[in-house]
Scaffold this active site. Structure first.
Site, short mmCIF file in Angstrom:
data_model
loop_
_atom_site.label_atom_id
_atom_site.label_comp_id
_atom_site.label_asym_id
_atom_site.label_seq_id
_atom_site.Cartn_x
_atom_site.Cartn_y
_atom_site.Cartn_z
N SER A 77 1.09 -1.31 0.01
CA SER A 77 0.00 -0.04 0.15
C SER A 77 0.79 1.22 -0.02
O SER A 77 0.43 2.40 -0.68
CB SER A 77 -1.00 -0.04 1.18
OG SER A 77 -1.74 -1.19 1.37
N HIS A 99 1.04 4.50 4.51
CA HIS A 99 0.11 5.25 3.26
C HIS A 99 0.66 6.70 3.19
O HIS A 99 0.90 7.13 2.17
CB HIS A 99 -1.18 5.16 3.83
CG HIS A 99 -1.85 3.80 3.53
ND1 HIS A 99 -3.31 3.75 3.27
CD2 HIS A 99 -1.34 2.55 3.55
CE1 HIS A 99 -3.42 2.18 3.32
NE2 HIS A 99 -2.31 1.68 3.31
#
Length: 206
Positions: free
Chosen positions: A130, A181
């Site tokens: 991610s 992230h």
């Protein structure tokens, strides 16, 4: 840019790095998954030696800042990340070229994982692509904000919507590596001006 209509053979030919990344993610996941039934211990060894674990990194196992990018344990996790790579990575590989795309993908993932190491406790562990994927979004945002000659209005709207949804999901869903992230995204944005410096034209824009 984000509509994939190539057949399998053409996709691999046009986007070899993206194809390799997806293949590596799937193969490693399958090894980990099948290990539950074969009990060979290979899957356990891969996860145990490759997962991002801050205490191990502090002990000197620096490869753990990169290897988590290719590790997934659950099927929904690997499916969602591979699907995201399939949609959003090919355009950047074509735009940047193979080597600069590798730098973009691994560089953003590394920056995200480094932030997790610096700001999370020693017992913290993490895995997944991610952070690297959010790094690609960071590059797209740079294009939207600064290099508007490289992206059209239609795809700009797509990127903005995806970014908003991605940021919302980062804070809403449980067990999300928020720092990975956010700093992966920031890493992509920071790398973008250097990676795009010599790019004069987007082949997707006529």
């Amino acid at each position: 840019m984000f509509v994939r209509n190539e057949n399998f053979k053409t996709f691999i030919k046009l986007y070899p790095i993206v194809s390799c990344i997806i293949a590596i993610n799937i193969v490693i996941y399958l090894i980990i998954f099948l290990d539950k039934f074969t009990s060979t211990g290979i899957g356990y060894t891969i996860v145990n030696s490759g997962i991002g674990f801050n205490a191990a990194i502090a002990y000197g196992e620096w490869w753990r800042l990169i290897t988590p990018i290719f590790l997934h344990i659950t099927f929904p996790h690997v499916l969602f990340n591979c699907f995201s790579i399939l949609l959003f990575a090919p355009a950047l590989e074509l735009l940047l070229g193979k080597w600069r795309f590798i730098i973009a993908y691994l560089g953003a993932g590394l920056i995200g994982n480094l932030a997790v190491y610096l700001f999370q406790p020693m017992g913290y562990s993490y895995l997944g692509a991610s952070g690297a994927i959010f790094g690609l979004f960071g590059i797209y945002l740079f294009m939207v904000a600064i290099r508007r000659d490289l992206i059209d209005s239609f795809n700009t709207k797509i990127i903005v919507v995806i970014l908003i949804l991605g940021l919302i999901s980062t804070f809403v869903y449980p067990d999300i590596d928020i720092l990975g992230h956010l700093f992966g995204f920031l890493g992509g944005f920071i790398l973008a001006p250097f990676l795009l410096m010599k790019v004069k034209h987007n082949p997707y824009i006529q």
